[in-house]
Design a protein around this motif. Structure first.
Motif, short mmCIF file in Angstrom:
data_model
loop_
_atom_site.label_atom_id
_atom_site.label_comp_id
_atom_site.label_asym_id
_atom_site.label_seq_id
_atom_site.Cartn_x
_atom_site.Cartn_y
_atom_site.Cartn_z
N UNK A 145 7.31 5.98 -5.83
CA UNK A 145 7.55 7.31 -6.40
C UNK A 145 8.63 7.26 -7.48
N UNK A 146 9.70 6.51 -7.19
CA UNK A 146 10.81 6.40 -8.15
C UNK A 146 10.32 5.79 -9.46
N UNK A 147 9.41 4.83 -9.36
CA UNK A 147 8.89 4.16 -10.57
C UNK A 147 8.19 5.17 -11.48
N UNK A 148 7.45 6.09 -10.88
CA UNK A 148 6.75 7.10 -11.69
C UNK A 148 7.77 8.02 -12.37
N UNK A 149 8.80 8.41 -11.62
CA UNK A 149 9.83 9.26 -12.23
C UNK A 149 10.51 8.56 -13.40
N UNK A 150 10.75 7.26 -13.26
CA UNK A 150 11.37 6.51 -14.36
C UNK A 150 10.44 6.47 -15.58
N UNK A 151 9.16 6.23 -15.33
CA UNK A 151 8.20 6.20 -16.45
C UNK A 151 8.16 7.55 -17.16
N UNK A 152 8.17 8.62 -16.35
CA UNK A 152 8.14 9.97 -16.95
C UNK A 152 9.35 10.20 -17.84
N UNK A 207 0.83 -1.21 0.00
CA UNK A 207 0.00 0.00 0.00
C UNK A 207 0.86 1.26 0.00
N UNK A 208 2.05 1.14 0.59
CA UNK A 208 2.99 2.28 0.56
C UNK A 208 3.48 2.51 -0.88
N UNK A 209 3.71 1.43 -1.62
CA UNK A 209 4.10 1.57 -3.04
C UNK A 209 2.98 2.29 -3.79
N UNK A 210 1.75 1.87 -3.56
CA UNK A 210 0.61 2.49 -4.24
C UNK A 210 0.54 3.97 -3.89
N UNK A 211 0.68 4.26 -2.59
CA UNK A 211 0.58 5.65 -2.17
C UNK A 211 1.73 6.49 -2.73
N UNK A 212 2.94 5.96 -2.67
CA UNK A 212 4.10 6.70 -3.20
C UNK A 212 3.92 7.01 -4.68
N UNK A 213 3.49 6.01 -5.43
CA UNK A 213 3.33 6.19 -6.88
C UNK A 213 2.19 7.16 -7.19
N UNK A 214 1.06 6.98 -6.52
CA UNK A 214 -0.09 7.84 -6.86
C UNK A 214 0.17 9.29 -6.47
N UNK A 232 0.45 16.01 -12.08
CA UNK A 232 -0.70 16.11 -13.00
C UNK A 232 -0.95 14.85 -13.80
N UNK A 233 -0.39 13.73 -13.35
CA UNK A 233 -0.62 12.46 -14.04
C UNK A 233 -1.78 11.73 -13.35
N UNK A 234 -2.71 11.25 -14.13
CA UNK A 234 -3.83 10.49 -13.54
C UNK A 234 -3.39 9.08 -13.18
N UNK A 235 -4.08 8.49 -12.22
CA UNK A 235 -3.72 7.12 -11.80
C UNK A 235 -4.95 6.23 -11.74
N UNK A 236 -4.72 4.95 -11.95
CA UNK A 236 -5.79 3.99 -11.63
C UNK A 236 -5.15 2.72 -11.08
N UNK A 237 -5.89 2.04 -10.23
CA UNK A 237 -5.43 0.74 -9.72
C UNK A 237 -6.03 -0.32 -10.61
N UNK A 296 0.10 12.25 -9.02
CA UNK A 296 -0.91 13.31 -8.88
C UNK A 296 -0.26 14.69 -8.79
N UNK A 297 0.87 14.78 -8.08
CA UNK A 297 1.58 16.05 -7.97
C UNK A 297 2.03 16.57 -9.33
#
Ligand code: F6P
Length: 403
Positions: A329-336, A20-27, A34-39, A31-32
């Motif tokens: 969070x790092x995973x989102x930065x990598x995707x970006x 759940x921490x991974x989910x929270x970190x990524x979302x 401006x990227x939308x998220x879905x589970x 969100x910060x």
């Protein structure tokens, strides 16, 4: 480089602390920016069925309901190997599902099996990043869930010690970990267990028996209230004398070909009992200690307890919450940045470190060079004691390492 506007988050494999921490970190990081998220619900089962389901936007308000200190995953899990799905159109079906929901990239948390599917998805043109997660701790990187499991193994083992001591019983505590002994090892040491049995060391039961007898008798002799116990933490992945795992074959195997391991603890108990019942010293010893009762109490009892899913449920350690948030969070930065097909190693200051997923999922086992350090503290590892012969080196620079 195509801009990422929406990400999907998948958690997969066995659940554990920190998901759940991974989910929270990524979302939150998405969100910060401006990227939308879905589970995507229920791991790869949900990914395959994406085309046929509706998904809500996982916005700030919804993600605010996540408790990252609670194990399990808000997203749900399944053990599905995509390449095993019979449908020849499966990868196109997944792409159509992603397109239907406008998902540009996936953050996928899981262990080696999940990671192997990440490699497969990447090879089929689906953008994804792997966040390391497994209580087994058998990836090349640290994996969220490991620390929580070690803590839970240690806590349950310490708790059980009081009942062992009260009843003068020896306890064999069987714990998950599949083919690697990392969590049994660290959890057992962390709980002051007398003996730790791991898959990496074929068990010599005569050695365990002699250690048990000596430890148990010494404790009893030196107790003013005539109490003793002996605690063994045994990994579920130990093998029998024929070198086979203890598996409950009745339940078949999952789509990655793993059978459920079960029964190692009971085998350890039966091995110790068979040595004990042939040993003439017990009667005289228990008589001397004032415990012996003919036909009723002629030997100490040995009991096995399988902790099962308790070691990966419940509370998550703060370390796993912090690492999980960081890795998500790092995973989102990598995707970006359009870096895909890699596994997050961690964050060091302003660096996000990663390695190719194909390398990250190579199974890691307990390094036996370290075991003799603990044997030198009196802990039995089911083999004759070896002397610890350290080499020494001066550390250059800083090093951050978790086991
Ligand atoms: O891989 C994680 C793990 O907890 C293993 O240690 C264990 O053998 C397995 O999952 C159990 O899986 P399941 O919950 O599917 O029975």
């Amino acid at each position: 480089m195509a801009e990422i506007k929406k990400i999907g988050i998948i958690t997969s494999g066995g659940d554990c602390g920190g998901l759940n921490a991974v989910i929270l970190g990524a979302t939150r990081v998405a969100q910060f920016s401006g990227i939308e998220c879905c589970l995507i619900p229920n791991g790869y089962a949900g990914l395959y069925n994406l085309k046929n389901i509706e998904l809500d936007n996982f916005d700030w308000i919804r993600s605010d309901k996540i408790l990252s200190g609670v194990a399990g995953s808000e997203a749900g899990h399944s053990r599905v190997k995509i390449s095993k799905i019979k449908d020849p159109n499966k990868y196109n079906q997944i792409k159509e599902g992603l397109a239907k929901h406008n998902i540009d990239g996936l953050v996928i948390a899981g262990g080696d099996d999940t990671g192997s599917v990440v490699v497969d998805l990447i090879n089929n043109g689906i953008k994804c990043i792997h966040v390391p997660k497994t209580m087994d701790l058998d990836l090349q990187t640290y994996s969220v869930g490991g620390d929580s499991t070690i803590n839970r193994i240690a806590t349950f083992t310490r708790d059980l010690r009081t009942t062992g001591l009260t009843h003068n019983r020896a306890l064999v505590i069987e714990v998950f970990g599949r083919y690697a002994g990392h969590t049994a090892f660290r959890g057992g040491v962390g709980a002051d267990a007398d003996c730790v049995l791991i898959p990496e060391i074929p068990v010599d039961y005569e050695v365990v028996y002699e250690h048990f007898k000596k430890t148990y008798m010494t404790r009893l002799k030196n107790s003013d209230v005539k109490g003793s116990t002996y605690i063994i933490v045994a990994a579920e992945g130990i093998k029998n004398k024929e070198g086979q795992y203890f598996t409950d074959t009745d339940r078949g195997s999952d789509s990655f070909g793993h059978q459920r391991l079960q029964g190692g603890g009971s085998y350890v108990r039966s091995q110790l009992e068979s040595y004990m019942h042939k040993d003439p010293d017990w009667h005289a010893f228990l008589q001397e200690m004032g415990i012996f009762i003919p036909d009723i109490y002629m030997y100490p009892e040995i009991r096995e307890i399988a902790l099962g899913h308790l070691v990966r449920a419940g509370d998550t350690s703060a370390y796993d919450v912090a690492f999980g948030k960081q890795a998500g969070a790092a995973a989102v930065h990598l995707l970006k940045k359009d870096i895909c097909g890699v596994t997050v190693v961690g964050v060091e200051h302003d660096y996000i470190t990663y390695i190719p997923t194909a390398e990250a999922i190579i199974q890691r086992f307990v390094n036996l060079d370290e075991i003799s350090l603990y044997e030198g503290m009196g802990i039995c590892f089911g083999r004759p004691v070896e002397e610890y012969q350290p080499k020494f080196k001066k550390q250059e620079g800083m090093i951050h390492r978790y086991m």
